[in-house]
Motif scaffolding. Structure first.
Motif, mmCIF file in Angstrom:
data_model
loop_
_atom_site.group_PDB
_atom_site.id
_atom_site.type_symbol
_atom_site.label_atom_id
_atom_site.label_comp_id
_atom_site.label_asym_id
_atom_site.label_seq_id
_atom_site.Cartn_x
_atom_site.Cartn_y
_atom_site.Cartn_z
ATOM 1 N N ASP A 315 0.827 -1.197 0.000
ATOM 2 C CA ASP A 315 0.000 0.000 0.000
ATOM 3 C C ASP A 315 0.868 1.257 0.000
ATOM 4 N N LYS A 316 0.235 2.355 -0.289
ATOM 5 C CA LYS A 316 0.924 3.634 -0.215
ATOM 6 C C LYS A 316 1.121 4.027 1.249
ATOM 7 N N VAL A 317 2.284 4.539 1.536
ATOM 8 C CA VAL A 317 2.618 4.939 2.905
ATOM 9 C C VAL A 317 3.083 6.389 2.877
ATOM 10 N N ARG A 318 2.512 7.178 3.782
ATOM 11 C CA ARG A 318 2.920 8.584 3.888
ATOM 12 C C ARG A 318 3.942 8.730 5.010
ATOM 13 N N LEU A 319 5.071 9.278 4.665
ATOM 14 C CA LEU A 319 6.143 9.533 5.644
ATOM 15 C C LEU A 319 6.243 11.040 5.830
ATOM 16 N N SER A 320 6.098 11.480 7.057
ATOM 17 C CA SER A 320 6.112 12.926 7.326
ATOM 18 C C SER A 320 7.230 13.285 8.288
ATOM 19 N N ILE A 321 7.801 14.446 8.034
ATOM 20 C CA ILE A 321 8.832 15.032 8.912
ATOM 21 C C ILE A 321 8.342 16.421 9.290
ATOM 22 N N ARG A 322 8.188 16.644 10.590
ATOM 23 C CA ARG A 322 7.679 17.942 11.057
ATOM 24 C C ARG A 322 8.579 18.510 12.145
ATOM 25 N N ALA A 323 8.590 19.815 12.228
ATOM 26 C CA ALA A 323 9.360 20.517 13.261
ATOM 27 C C ALA A 323 8.485 21.595 13.868
ATOM 28 N N ARG A 324 8.636 21.787 15.177
ATOM 29 C CA ARG A 324 7.906 22.862 15.838
ATOM 30 C C ARG A 324 8.695 23.304 17.080
ATOM 31 N N GLU A 325 8.344 24.479 17.561
ATOM 32 C CA GLU A 325 8.954 25.009 18.788
ATOM 33 C C GLU A 325 7.933 24.939 19.910
ATOM 34 N N LEU A 330 13.113 22.488 20.652
ATOM 35 C CA LEU A 330 12.863 22.086 19.276
ATOM 36 C C LEU A 330 12.300 20.664 19.288
ATOM 37 N N ILE A 331 11.133 20.502 18.689
ATOM 38 C CA ILE A 331 10.469 19.203 18.633
ATOM 39 C C ILE A 331 10.481 18.718 17.187
ATOM 40 N N LEU A 332 11.113 17.584 16.953
ATOM 41 C CA LEU A 332 11.165 16.981 15.623
ATOM 42 C C LEU A 332 10.369 15.678 15.650
ATOM 43 N N THR A 333 9.517 15.503 14.668
ATOM 44 C CA THR A 333 8.660 14.323 14.606
ATOM 45 C C THR A 333 8.832 13.636 13.255
ATOM 46 N N VAL A 334 9.060 12.325 13.293
ATOM 47 C CA VAL A 334 9.114 11.499 12.088
ATOM 48 C C VAL A 334 8.095 10.380 12.279
ATOM 49 N N GLU A 335 7.143 10.275 11.348
ATOM 50 C CA GLU A 335 6.133 9.230 11.487
ATOM 51 C C GLU A 335 5.714 8.716 10.117
ATOM 52 N N ASN A 336 5.152 7.509 10.137
ATOM 53 C CA ASN A 336 4.599 6.939 8.914
ATOM 54 C C ASN A 336 3.278 6.266 9.267
ATOM 55 N N ASP A 369 14.996 14.475 24.988
ATOM 56 C CA ASP A 369 14.044 13.373 25.136
ATOM 57 C C ASP A 369 13.921 12.649 23.804
ATOM 58 N N CYS A 370 13.667 11.358 23.887
ATOM 59 C CA CYS A 370 13.491 10.528 22.695
ATOM 60 C C CYS A 370 12.305 9.607 22.965
ATOM 61 N N GLU A 371 11.150 9.920 22.365
ATOM 62 C CA GLU A 371 9.940 9.137 22.570
ATOM 63 C C GLU A 371 9.555 8.462 21.252
ATOM 64 N N HIS A 372 9.035 7.254 21.359
ATOM 65 C CA HIS A 372 8.641 6.542 20.146
ATOM 66 C C HIS A 372 7.605 5.487 20.499
ATOM 67 N N GLY A 373 6.827 5.102 19.481
ATOM 68 C CA GLY A 373 5.816 4.078 19.681
ATOM 69 C C GLY A 373 4.850 4.029 18.517
ATOM 70 N N PRO A 374 4.029 2.971 18.439
ATOM 71 C CA PRO A 374 3.053 2.829 17.354
ATOM 72 C C PRO A 374 1.909 3.812 17.512
ATOM 73 N N LEU A 375 1.278 4.164 16.404
ATOM 74 C CA LEU A 375 0.135 5.064 16.404
ATOM 75 C C LEU A 375 -1.156 4.264 16.509
ATOM 76 N N PRO A 376 -2.169 4.808 17.175
ATOM 77 C CA PRO A 376 -3.441 4.066 17.331
ATOM 78 C C PRO A 376 -4.072 3.681 16.000
ATOM 79 N N GLY A 379 0.736 2.732 11.963
ATOM 80 C CA GLY A 379 1.970 3.465 11.711
ATOM 81 C C GLY A 379 2.840 3.578 12.952
ATOM 82 N N TYR A 380 3.861 4.410 12.856
ATOM 83 C CA TYR A 380 4.830 4.527 13.947
ATOM 84 C C TYR A 380 5.314 5.969 13.999
ATOM 85 N N ARG A 381 5.578 6.457 15.216
ATOM 86 C CA ARG A 381 5.990 7.854 15.399
ATOM 87 C C ARG A 381 7.187 7.924 16.338
ATOM 88 N N VAL A 382 8.134 8.780 15.995
ATOM 89 C CA VAL A 382 9.286 9.075 16.850
ATOM 90 C C VAL A 382 9.328 10.579 17.062
#
Length: 392
Positions: A315-325, A330-336, A369-376, A379-382
């Motif tokens: 299937d098609k998978v969306r991979l996103s990279i986001r940054a916010r303050e 600085l909060i960086l998020t990588v998820e699919n 901090d380094c948090e990670h885990g599956p999405l409800p 997918g998966y998020r770090v």
């Protein structure tokens, strides 16, 4: 430029500049007080030459005490204090005797001196006679009284000068110990910094071989499938990626915009492998583009997202990279949103995620901090959180 003297002198006489400066300072201060007293109380500076000679003798004796302390410099502070206490005793006795012999100082003499038969002799008369001539002054007193007065003057001087030499020894030990403590702290800080940089380099170099292994596997698949154009494009992108990334110093930060450009290069490589399945989304505010981050900190996360989210599904998978303050961080998020790793909290992330968390810990300590885990929903998020530092 090293101004602390030859290496052999530093080895044999540690802290020699400090010792020399403190010895001269102590005795020059003593001479200044003597001069002031002579000007205010006594009749001029007739005896200044003899007093100066006494200071020279005192400097020599203090230097001998320093030699004793220098031999104990490698021992504990307790041993050094004991050595100072012992060494100051003969130095004080010698200097007290010298003062008595040359009438440089008459410490703690009472207004009258009692003779062996109980007769009272004014101390001023004794002092006046001794100022006229040390030998004639003492010779005018009875023999028993000479002996008693000599012992008393030496004993009084011993107590006075013992505390003077002990004061210098205490001052020297305090300054010397503080200097050695600062030097030890600098060495420990340098060792810690070197160890951290070595750790960052080691962790950084774990990324490139892992990435290269996966990319070469993908390239091999393209060649086997005779997809020459895609294979050539991947080779060009791979060359550009390594040429850009390997010129970086792993211990130096890079702007977030440059880190995102590295990830775009990597994603271009993977898009050749998954042209119809990999969708990307990058959201980085312009005001965070210059925020410094460790180089290639996102690459293992993007690699894991493709390995566990894209490669394991059709299937098609969306991979996103986001940054916010958020709160000066600085909060960086990588998820699919790939279903292949949905709900698999125990899925192995290999060296990548562990590498990233260790790098953040080595770089920022407990502030990261380094948090990670599956999405409800699948997918998966770090999520990486680190101090938002100025790029200046």
């Amino acid at each position: 430029m090293d101004t602390s003297g030859p290496s052999w002198l530093r080895r044999r006489l540690p802290d020699f500049p400090i010792a020399a400066a403190s010895i001269l300072g102590f005795w020059l201060f003593y001479l200044a007080t003597i001069v002031i007293r002579m000007l205010l109380i006594e009749e001029g500076l007739r005896w200044i030459g003899v007093r100066a000679l006494g200071c020279v003798v005192g400097i020599f004796l203090t230097f001998l005490v320093y030699l004793v302390l220098s031999r104990a410099a490698r021992e504990s502070i307790r041993i050094q204090i004991i050595a100072a206490a012992i060494a100051c005793l003969p130095a004080a006795a010698i200097f007290s005797t010298f003062n008595l012999a040359f009438t440089l100082h008459q410490p703690l003499v009472s207004r009258t001196v009692t003779g062996p038969e109980g007769q009272k002799v004014p101390a001023s008369a004794v002092e006046k006679a001794m100022r006229m001539s040390p030998v004639r002054g003492m010779s005018k007193l009875p023999a028993d009284m000479q002996r008693q007065l000599t012992i008393r003057l030496i004993a009084d001087g011993l107590v006075t000068w013992y505390f003077f030499f002990a004061a210098w020894a205490s001052f020297y030990l305090a300054i010397s110990s503080a200097g050695r403590l600062r030097a030890a702290e600098r060495r420990a800080s340098a060792a810690e910094r070197d160890a951290q940089e070595a750790q960052l380099r080691a962790l950084r170099y774990q990324v490139n071989p892992h990435f290269l292994f996966n990319t070469l596997n993908s390239l091999s698949s393209l060649v086997m499938a005779r997809r020459e154009e895609e294979a050539e494009e991947m080779i060009v992108n791979l060359s550009t990626f390594f040429r850009s990334s390997l010129t970086l110093d792993p211990s130096d930060d890079v702007p977030l915009s440059q880190e995102i450009e590295f990830q775009k290069l990597y994603l271009d490589i993977e898009k050749v492998r998954f042209p119809n399945r990999l969708l990307t989304e990058i959201d980085v505010p312009a005001d965070l583009a210059s925020a410094p981050v460790p180089p290639l900190i996102l690459q293992p996360l993007v690699e894991n997202a493709i390995k566990h989210g894209v490669a394991r599904t059709a299937d098609k998978v969306r991979l996103s990279i986001r940054a916010r303050e958020e709160d000066a961080r600085l909060i960086l998020t990588v998820e699919n949103d790939g279903q292949a790793n949905s709900g698999q909290s125990g899925v192995s992330t290999g060296v990548g995620l562990v590498n990233v968390c260790e790098r953040l810990s080595a770089r920022f300590g407990g502030e990261a901090d380094c948090e990670h885990g599956p999405l409800p929903g699948g997918g998966y998020r770090v999520i990486l959180s680190m101090p938002l530092e100025s790029d200046g």
